[in-house]
Design a protein around this motif. Sequence first.
Motif, PDB file in Angstrom:
ATOM      1  N   THR A 180       0.909  -1.196   0.061  1.00 41.59           N
ATOM      2  CA  THR A 180      -0.082   0.151  -0.015  1.00 41.59           C
ATOM      3  C   THR A 180       1.048   1.430   0.120  1.00 41.59           C
ATOM      4  O   THR A 180       2.142   1.205   0.315  1.00 41.59           O
ATOM      5  CB  THR A 180      -0.885  -0.084   1.290  1.00 41.59           C
ATOM      6  OG1 THR A 180      -0.191   0.224   2.685  1.00 41.59           O
ATOM      7  CG2 THR A 180      -1.524  -0.965   1.552  1.00 41.59           C
ATOM      8  N   LYS A 181       0.246   2.433  -0.503  1.00 37.11           N
ATOM      9  CA  LYS A 181       0.796   3.548  -0.552  1.00 37.11           C
ATOM     10  C   LYS A 181       1.525   3.893   1.005  1.00 37.11           C
ATOM     11  O   LYS A 181       2.552   4.501   1.404  1.00 37.11           O
ATOM     12  CB  LYS A 181       0.297   4.677  -1.038  1.00 37.11           C
ATOM     13  CG  LYS A 181      -0.102   4.439  -2.338  1.00 37.11           C
ATOM     14  CD  LYS A 181      -1.185   5.700  -2.845  1.00 37.11           C
ATOM     15  CE  LYS A 181      -1.578   5.241  -4.235  1.00 37.11           C
ATOM     16  NZ  LYS A 181      -2.815   6.343  -4.880  1.00 37.11           N
ATOM     17  N   ARG A 182       0.657   3.644   1.877  1.00 33.97           N
ATOM     18  CA  ARG A 182       1.035   3.839   3.424  1.00 33.97           C
ATOM     19  C   ARG A 182       2.107   3.143   3.851  1.00 33.97           C
ATOM     20  O   ARG A 182       3.203   3.634   4.471  1.00 33.97           O
ATOM     21  CB  ARG A 182      -0.200   3.707   4.325  1.00 33.97           C
ATOM     22  CG  ARG A 182       0.095   3.922   5.727  1.00 33.97           C
ATOM     23  CD  ARG A 182       0.858   5.141   6.452  1.00 33.97           C
ATOM     24  NE  ARG A 182       0.083   6.341   5.689  1.00 33.97           N
ATOM     25  CZ  ARG A 182       0.679   7.423   5.841  1.00 33.97           C
ATOM     26  NH1 ARG A 182       1.906   7.607   6.288  1.00 33.97           N
ATOM     27  NH2 ARG A 182       0.089   8.776   5.272  1.00 33.97           N
ATOM     28  N   LEU A 202      10.010   8.976   8.631  1.00 26.21           N
ATOM     29  CA  LEU A 202       9.213   9.983   9.653  1.00 26.21           C
ATOM     30  C   LEU A 202       9.011  11.312   8.840  1.00 26.21           C
ATOM     31  O   LEU A 202       8.997  12.486   9.662  1.00 26.21           O
ATOM     32  CB  LEU A 202       9.592  10.160  10.881  1.00 26.21           C
ATOM     33  CG  LEU A 202       9.739   8.592  11.794  1.00 26.21           C
ATOM     34  CD1 LEU A 202      10.250   8.965  13.214  1.00 26.21           C
ATOM     35  CD2 LEU A 202       8.265   8.367  12.011  1.00 26.21           C
ATOM     36  N   ASP A 203       9.564  11.392   7.632  1.00 25.81           N
ATOM     37  CA  ASP A 203       9.497  12.632   6.738  1.00 25.81           C
ATOM     38  C   ASP A 203       8.274  13.100   6.910  1.00 25.81           C
ATOM     39  O   ASP A 203       7.051  12.488   6.275  1.00 25.81           O
ATOM     40  CB  ASP A 203      10.023  12.441   5.525  1.00 25.81           C
ATOM     41  CG  ASP A 203      10.466  13.552   4.758  1.00 25.81           C
ATOM     42  OD1 ASP A 203       9.777  14.631   5.150  1.00 25.81           O
ATOM     43  OD2 ASP A 203      11.236  13.436   3.687  1.00 25.81           O
ATOM     44  N   SER A 204       7.942  14.304   7.440  1.00 26.76           N
ATOM     45  CA  SER A 204       6.494  14.892   7.644  1.00 26.76           C
ATOM     46  C   SER A 204       6.074  15.542   6.458  1.00 26.76           C
ATOM     47  O   SER A 204       4.956  16.063   6.324  1.00 26.76           O
ATOM     48  CB  SER A 204       6.504  15.648   8.848  1.00 26.76           C
ATOM     49  OG  SER A 204       7.598  16.774   8.703  1.00 26.76           O
ATOM     50  N   ASP A 205       6.991  15.955   5.633  1.00 29.63           N
ATOM     51  CA  ASP A 205       6.827  16.613   4.230  1.00 29.63           C
ATOM     52  C   ASP A 205       6.230  15.920   3.186  1.00 29.63           C
ATOM     53  O   ASP A 205       6.039  16.387   1.873  1.00 29.63           O
ATOM     54  CB  ASP A 205       7.840  17.517   3.851  1.00 29.63           C
ATOM     55  CG  ASP A 205       8.392  18.496   4.984  1.00 29.63           C
ATOM     56  OD1 ASP A 205       7.464  19.035   5.650  1.00 29.63           O
ATOM     57  OD2 ASP A 205       9.561  18.562   5.168  1.00 29.63           O
ATOM     58  N   VAL A 206       6.010  14.633   3.288  1.00 33.03           N
ATOM     59  CA  VAL A 206       5.698  13.787   2.105  1.00 33.03           C
ATOM     60  C   VAL A 206       4.283  13.181   2.422  1.00 33.03           C
ATOM     61  O   VAL A 206       3.861  13.115   3.577  1.00 33.03           O
ATOM     62  CB  VAL A 206       6.426  12.791   1.893  1.00 33.03           C
ATOM     63  CG1 VAL A 206       7.955  12.972   1.456  1.00 33.03           C
ATOM     64  CG2 VAL A 206       6.621  11.653   3.119  1.00 33.03           C
TER      65      VAL A 206
END
Length: 229
Positions: free
Chosen positions: A171-173, A182-186
Amino acid sequence: MFNILIVEDDESTRTLMCAVLKKAGYAAWPAADGVQALELMDHQQVDLAVVDVMMPNMDGLEFTRTLREGACEMPVLMVTARVSKQDKQQGFLAGTDDYMVKPIDEDEMLWRIAALLRRSKSVSEHRLQIGSTLLDYNSFQVTEAGRTRQLTPKEFLLLYKFLSYPRKMFTKRQLLDEIWDLDSDVNEHTVEVHVYNLRDKFRDNPDFEIRTIRGFGYMAILREDTPNG
């Protein structure tokens, strides 16, 4: 020949799994619990273990933790009748590499074993060979038909993940959690863009393709596995 350890307390299931593996060209070594499995490993080199969770004396979770605590990186395919997300989480936290739920599909078991062995070999060599396509982990380069292509780190890791587990749906997740961490910008759109770029770059590749499983995610299909491949 690869040596596969079958750790399963049910004798009929253990015998059947060993027979399936032997028919597929593997050497199968049976053990009734984790204690027997560790004793067998003292005198027999093993390439991969298929491990049941619920067993007497030493269950699959404890057996796998013991391996990892001893710095043993042998691939482990955990097999269980438990189906909850929490049960699977316990297995992965213990150190398993993959997970199957009973009743076992024999073909799927063989596919997963082959993928784990291929990944284990490629990790030690930092390379992954799929037909005529070679992925070099050290340089993030892919060579096909004598041409070398440089990928971005995320593109390479995404392709490496797909090809390490052909016919496994991600899945994408899952991909975000494993590759972007943990990159919050994606977000999931980031995965879509990277998959689009990979498809564009390898649309003529003779060895694999990346398919969309609508509503679920993506998987790699090897050309040799397709009827017209």
